[in-house]
Design an enzyme around this catalytic site. Structure first.
Site, PDB file in Angstrom:
ATOM      1  N   ASP A 170      -8.732  11.677   1.868  1.00 49.87           N
ATOM      2  CA  ASP A 170      -7.327  11.775   1.460  1.00 49.87           C
ATOM      3  C   ASP A 170      -6.755  13.174   1.643  1.00 49.87           C
ATOM      4  O   ASP A 170      -5.551  13.341   1.861  1.00 49.87           O
ATOM      5  CB  ASP A 170      -7.171  11.374  -0.011  1.00 49.87           C
ATOM      6  CG  ASP A 170      -7.338   9.887  -0.231  1.00 49.87           C
ATOM      7  OD1 ASP A 170      -7.529   9.154   0.763  1.00 49.87           O
ATOM      8  OD2 ASP A 170      -7.281   9.442  -1.392  1.00 49.87           O
ATOM      9  N   HIS A 207     -15.772 -24.786  10.349  1.00 48.97           N
ATOM     10  CA  HIS A 207     -14.835 -25.672   9.651  1.00 48.97           C
ATOM     11  C   HIS A 207     -15.534 -26.299   8.449  1.00 48.97           C
ATOM     12  O   HIS A 207     -16.692 -26.705   8.565  1.00 48.97           O
ATOM     13  CB  HIS A 207     -14.349 -26.775  10.595  1.00 48.97           C
ATOM     14  CG  HIS A 207     -13.501 -27.804   9.920  1.00 48.97           C
ATOM     15  ND1 HIS A 207     -12.154 -27.590   9.647  1.00 48.97           N
ATOM     16  CD2 HIS A 207     -13.790 -29.047   9.438  1.00 48.97           C
ATOM     17  CE1 HIS A 207     -11.664 -28.664   9.050  1.00 48.97           C
ATOM     18  NE2 HIS A 207     -12.640 -29.558   8.909  1.00 48.97           N
ATOM     19  N   ILE A 237       4.335   6.594  -6.578  1.00 47.43           N
ATOM     20  CA  ILE A 237       5.178   7.091  -5.482  1.00 47.43           C
ATOM     21  C   ILE A 237       4.398   7.944  -4.484  1.00 47.43           C
ATOM     22  O   ILE A 237       4.965   8.735  -3.746  1.00 47.43           O
ATOM     23  CB  ILE A 237       6.378   7.889  -6.030  1.00 47.43           C
ATOM     24  CG1 ILE A 237       5.898   9.060  -6.905  1.00 47.43           C
ATOM     25  CG2 ILE A 237       7.317   6.989  -6.803  1.00 47.43           C
ATOM     26  CD1 ILE A 237       7.002  10.032  -7.282  1.00 47.43           C
ATOM     27  N   LEU A 285     -19.667  11.386 -10.011  1.00 45.83           N
ATOM     28  CA  LEU A 285     -20.070  10.978  -8.667  1.00 45.83           C
ATOM     29  C   LEU A 285     -19.364   9.675  -8.289  1.00 45.83           C
ATOM     30  O   LEU A 285     -19.263   8.750  -9.099  1.00 45.83           O
ATOM     31  CB  LEU A 285     -21.583  10.784  -8.586  1.00 45.83           C
ATOM     32  CG  LEU A 285     -22.436  12.054  -8.557  1.00 45.83           C
ATOM     33  CD1 LEU A 285     -23.913  11.699  -8.680  1.00 45.83           C
ATOM     34  CD2 LEU A 285     -22.187  12.844  -7.276  1.00 45.83           C
ATOM     35  N   GLY A 286     -18.886   9.617  -7.057  1.00 40.27           N
ATOM     36  CA  GLY A 286     -18.130   8.456  -6.600  1.00 40.27           C
ATOM     37  C   GLY A 286     -16.649   8.731  -6.496  1.00 40.27           C
ATOM     38  O   GLY A 286     -15.911   7.978  -5.860  1.00 40.27           O
ATOM     39  N   SER A 334       6.605   0.585  -4.300  1.00 38.32           N
ATOM     40  CA  SER A 334       6.085  -0.741  -3.946  1.00 38.32           C
ATOM     41  C   SER A 334       5.067  -0.681  -2.826  1.00 38.32           C
ATOM     42  O   SER A 334       4.954  -1.611  -2.027  1.00 38.32           O
ATOM     43  CB  SER A 334       7.235  -1.672  -3.540  1.00 38.32           C
ATOM     44  OG  SER A 334       7.740  -1.303  -2.256  1.00 38.32           O
ATOM     45  N   GLY A 335       4.303   0.428  -2.760  1.00 35.89           N
ATOM     46  CA  GLY A 335       3.160   0.449  -1.861  1.00 35.89           C
ATOM     47  C   GLY A 335       2.046  -0.392  -2.461  1.00 35.89           C
ATOM     48  O   GLY A 335       2.242  -1.118  -3.449  1.00 35.89           O
TER      49      GLY A 335
END
Length: 464
Positions: free
Chosen positions: A310, A443, A269, A38-39, A180-181
């Site tokens: 994805d 600040h 890649i 899970l996850g 190089s992502g």
């Protein structure tokens, strides 16, 4: 007899489990199918454990540079097994948390390998046993996996994917990072800070190629200064185990191919969507280079089949998956959610220094025909950054000169992955430069640089 639900979700990553929780909140009877833990990848093998590793390397870096803070730290070292163990415990803690959330929200968890067998039907193989599920709607949230080099598959010994790189049994002495992502740069940063000799190979002209060009240029200088070798515009023509390491055939910008030996290589890649062998082809679900095609609500071309995360394509980010899951579920439940706006999804790289961005780069905004107002403010002009000993970096904002719309924001430096959310909220609220200028920033904080960058775009910066 099949168990019947309003919604079945295939995959329990940050898209799947978030969608399940929201569906339960909306009164739907929900089941979630997971073949591993899970996850999903993010929680167990991606976002979370890598950040635990990067936190270790960050502290190790500070310990090695304790004198600059007036401190003493002698004989600094590390135990690699304990470093990895801490990372795995962090992932384990969150995995247990997701289990608790499923129970709290009355989501039925079905362990096993799921396959969509027909509209509204899903079969789950559990060893020798098969469980049948039925639902009015099915969300595919199966995620993606690391892409292998066509000529060199990862072996887990000297050729690694991100999964191998997270649980090393030995420390690389000379490491090649291919790509190089964000993933490649994060691992390069971790292993470099832990003492490895690191080289990054990138076939495109610059590292972090999706980021603003000024950010890429800054990162090039910063990583080079840290001792990382960066080979941009460079191809990899071969990679093979060699003795106790790997030999790479690297094609440089001048066309010359050079062989070089490394102790280990990390292949970063890109990814491959997990769309094979889950029944989508038989149903006629449309894909594009393996990614499931959806509309702004997560609907596919097949009624009752939805997809998020994805598996649907870029950007391949956990928070994008979660938001897509909520949109899809609210639409399924009969609501009227806003469609996904990918332009408002922030991207973060948790290297040292960090990188964060949202919206258009300056170059993309120019290509789109905008007349621009661009502001930039350096970390060296910020009191909190100097006090932290983190005076390298900058904040950059890109505005439409005609309307004051915030088109994009780009940051590099300490803690910018936390700061970026301010600009994400501003874009979501369709804030213009006027509201940002009139906002009071506390600040001393790093966030003051965000204000100064906006002011700088209109010639009004105060502290630089």
């Amino acid at each position: 007899m099949a168990d019947t639900f309003d919604l079945v979700i295939l995959g329990s990553g940050p898209g799947g489990y978030v969608a399940a929780i929201r569906a339960s909140q909306l009164g739907l009877k929900v089941a979630i199918v997971e073949r591993e833990r899970l996850g999903g990848i993010c929680l167990n093998w991606g976002c979370i454990p890598t950040k635990a590793l990067l936190r270790t390397s960050e502290i190790y870096h500070y310990m090695q540079n304790a004198e600059s803070y007036g401190l003493k730290a002698d004989n600094v070292g590390f135990d690699l097994a304990k470093v990895v163990d801490r990372s795995r415990k962090v992932a384990g803690q969150l995995n247990a948390g997701v289990k608790g959330l499923m129970k709290k929200n009355k989501v039925t968890v079905v362990e096993g390998v799921g396959t969509v067998t027909a509209k509204g039907k899903l079969s789950v193989k559990q060893g020798d046993k098969t469980v049948e599920l039925e639902a009015k709607n099915i969300i595919v949230a199966t995620g993606a996996r690391a892409r292998d080099l066509p000529f060199a598959k990862a072996d887990g010994k000297t050729i690694w994917t991100y999964r191998h790189a997270m649980v090393p049994t030995e420390m690389p002495t000379k490491l090649l990072v291919i790509g190089s992502g964000a993933i490649g740069v994060e691992f390069a940063s971790f292993y470099n800070d832990m003492g490895a000799d690191v080289t990054i190979v990138e076939m495109l002209p610059r590292i972090l190629p999706v980021e603003d060009e000024e950010v890429s240029a800054f990162m090039d200088k910063a990583l080079t200064k840290q001792g990382i070798t960066l080979l941009t515009g460079t191809g990899l023509e071969g990679l093979a185990p060699s003795g106790s390491g790997v030999t790479a055939k690297i094609k440089h910008k001048d066309g010359k191919v050079v062989e070089e030996t490394f102790s280990h290589a990390i292949v970063a890649i890109g990814i491959v969507p997990n769309t094979e062998n889950i029944g989508l082809e038989a149903l006629g679900v449309e894909t594009d280079r393996g990614h499931i095609k959806t509309d702004g609500y997560g609907r596919t071309n097949v009624d009752g089949i939805w997809a998020i995360g994805d598996v649907t394509g870029a950007p391949w980010l956990a928070h994008k998956a979660s938001h897509e899951g909520i949109i899809a579920v609210e639409k399924i439940a009969g609501g009227s959610p806003h469609q996904m706006d990918k332009a408002n999804i922030p991207g973060c790289t948790y290297s040292r220094p960090q990188v964060a961005s949202v919206g258009m780069t300056e170059a993309k905004a120019k290509e789109a025909g905008y007349e621009l107002k661009v502001g930039k403010f350096p970390f060296i002009g910020n009191g909190k950054a100097i006090a932290l000993g983190e005076a390298e970096g900058f904040v950059k904002t890109v505005f439409d000169a005609k309307t004051g719309e915030l088109l994009g924001a780009h940051m590099v430096g300490a803690e910018v992955t936390e700061l970026i959310q301010g600009y994400v909220v501003a874009r979501q609220l369709e804030t213009t430069e006027a509201e940002l200028m009139e906002t009071v920033f506390a600040h001393p904080t790093l966030s003051e640089m965000m204000h100064e960058s906006v002011l700088a775009a209109y010639g009004r910066a105060i502290h630089y």
